[in-house]
Scaffold this motif. Sequence first.
Motif, PDB file in Angstrom:
ATOM      1  N   CYS A 145     -11.565 100.476  83.604  1.00  0.00           N
ATOM      2  CA  CYS A 145     -12.243  99.823  83.134  1.00  0.00           C
ATOM      3  C   CYS A 145     -12.524  97.846  83.974  1.00  0.00           C
ATOM      4  N   VAL A 146     -12.269  98.376  85.433  1.00  0.00           N
ATOM      5  CA  VAL A 146     -11.813  97.231  86.151  1.00  0.00           C
ATOM      6  C   VAL A 146     -13.501  97.512  87.222  1.00  0.00           C
ATOM      7  N   VAL A 153      -5.631  94.266  82.225  1.00  0.00           N
ATOM      8  CA  VAL A 153      -5.578  96.156  81.669  1.00  0.00           C
ATOM      9  C   VAL A 153      -5.020  97.052  80.366  1.00  0.00           C
ATOM     10  N   HIS A 206      -9.213 101.127  88.487  1.00  0.00           N
ATOM     11  CA  HIS A 206      -9.300 101.767  87.080  1.00  0.00           C
ATOM     12  C   HIS A 206     -10.256 101.572  86.512  1.00  0.00           C
ATOM     13  N   LEU A 240      -3.053  91.513  86.568  1.00  0.00           N
ATOM     14  CA  LEU A 240      -4.038  92.450  86.624  1.00  0.00           C
ATOM     15  C   LEU A 240      -3.243  93.206  85.326  1.00  0.00           C
ATOM     16  N   LEU A 287     -13.306  94.483  83.617  1.00  0.00           N
ATOM     17  CA  LEU A 287     -13.348  93.274  83.630  1.00  0.00           C
ATOM     18  C   LEU A 287     -13.647  93.167  85.349  1.00  0.00           C
ATOM     19  N   ARG A 288     -13.860  91.584  85.650  1.00  0.00           N
ATOM     20  CA  ARG A 288     -14.340  91.964  86.701  1.00  0.00           C
ATOM     21  C   ARG A 288     -13.654  90.662  87.358  1.00  0.00           C
ATOM     22  N   ILE A 289     -12.406  91.395  88.462  1.00  0.00           N
ATOM     23  CA  ILE A 289     -12.082  90.117  88.824  1.00  0.00           C
ATOM     24  C   ILE A 289     -12.745  89.531  90.460  1.00  0.00           C
TER      25      ILE A 289
END
Length: 616
Positions: free
Chosen positions: A300-301, A264, A298, A260, A275-277
């Motif tokens: 962007c997550v 990023v 973050h 991860l 970003l999608r976990i």
Amino acid sequence: MEDIEDLLAGAAGGAPPGFRLPLAAAVGVKPRSKSKKNDFQDSLKSYSSAKIPGTQTIYMKTFGCSHNQSDSEYMAGQLSAFGYSLSEDQDEADLWLINTCTVKNPSQSAMATLITKCRSAKKPLVVAGCVPQGSRDLKELEGVSIVGVQQIDRVVEVVEETLKGHEVRLLTRKTLPALDLPKVRKNKFVEILPINVGCLGACTYCKTKHARGHLGSYTVDSLAGRVRSVVADGVKEIWLSSEDTGAYGRDIGVNLPILLHSLVTELPSDGSTMLRIGMTNPPYILEHLKEIAEVLRHPCVYSFLHVPVQSGSDAILTAMKREYTVAEFRKVVDTLIELVPGMQIATDIICGFPGETDEDFEDTISLIKQYKFSQVHISQFYPRPGTPAARMKKVPSNVVKKRSRELTAIFESFTPYAGMVGNTERIWITDIATDGTHFVGHTKGYIQVLVVGPESMLGTSAMVKITSVGRWSVFGEVIEILTENVASPVDRDDKYSACSNLNDSCCSKESETCACELTSSCGQTEVKTISVTPNDQKAGKRRSQDLTGSLLRKRTNGSRGNNDNEVLELDEKKEMTDGMHEWVLLDKAALFGIFTSLLTIISIFFYLGFRDFSSK
């Protein structure tokens, strides 16, 4: 029918991914020998009836999870790259390709129904996915070509041979398919990125393990390279897909936080790509909770994670071989909610697992009531053939259905979004709603927001004011659209710029939204804002009901001024004029060549006729 092994003379490693092998080398089929005098006649007879390989139309149907969807997109990309057309019309298709799911009985039953329909239509058929990989001897698969889950890079070969009337089965597991194969995304703004296949678990009810096998992880470098590539393609949302995201890397000496942190740094610093976990089981993230929480903060997550619990009873979790306790699940949820502002967690419940008592079910209800999860995927237990749970004593079906209905009613009584009215949120817009009128966006916590606006808004980020809430989504009014300033491109070399530094959240505590574009405190990227007028809001209501057509139509940018449009029109006219001039020269050359060839042929005929006349 036995698996067809790769027969590569002098090349034990096989062909590179996506490379179409010669027929004999690919599947070991020996072509028939023909007499030379009949070769030409046979070719003439077959010319009118046979289609050139790569010109046929393929109908594709996908069942199951996002990993299956990604596999279908890769297969579609390869088929398109070799000239095949893809269609949603079953009747016009020359071949059907079905990508299957083995998780539940209903999806496999739907597959069987579709196979029967295909046979009735007398269409060639290829079946891919988890069902044939995990149950190759199913009666429904007799006489059908098969592509295994780790053989998707050879789908073109299988399709070509099936169209010729051959039955091909490629099921032997091999190295992981390459990530840079051609791909046709269902949604051009969403990249589904598989980070590994298989898992480390041994759940007693799971059939997927039979198909996907043991854990096999892609390298950090290959995944980072794929993220870099899709961002350059204009993707705005990247879904990490896996049977168990938390187990990533344990087979290659790395772990999920390492991956991860690497990914990023590849995301644009303006926050335009999120970003999608993916789904993760509790056992493999317990030791990394603080690091995972750091990544989820973050900007962007998405602050969202899918953590299946399956039951609120330790006795049932033991029978399922889930390898964690309810207390450990609570630790995961409590830690993430504490450390990640606006954290949203989804979970799964199986109702009526063998041996589940009323007390066990009450424990499950108490757990769901305690956390009031905004998303709970509730399913009834389905015994899958070949799994240990299929041999356990079942709970009566009427009890299973009653428990499922009861839990569903409790879940649907929650109002998780009630406090959002009046909030200003940043959303990322990547899709069109089924009504054809609203766009679908998601907040930082991955809450679905429906908005109306100009078509140029698709694929952008916007600030919205929440006007009303529903049970499954909220509605918003667009305040402004956020777009990257093309005059100030993102500095890709600065990997530790504001939105790539995990140590700085860049998020205002007051607004709890990413401030990377809205203030100068996060640094270097300028942002252009486009106000949305009432006319733009009305325009959304006139949108076509055809969602696919809406995605494929050329979208205009409402931010351009009249002068820009005039310049573009002049440039287009100039390009057209230049192109016409080039084609005129080419046409003249072609006509000259044709005229010369005709003269040559006529001369040869005259010469042959004169020679025959002289000899007589």
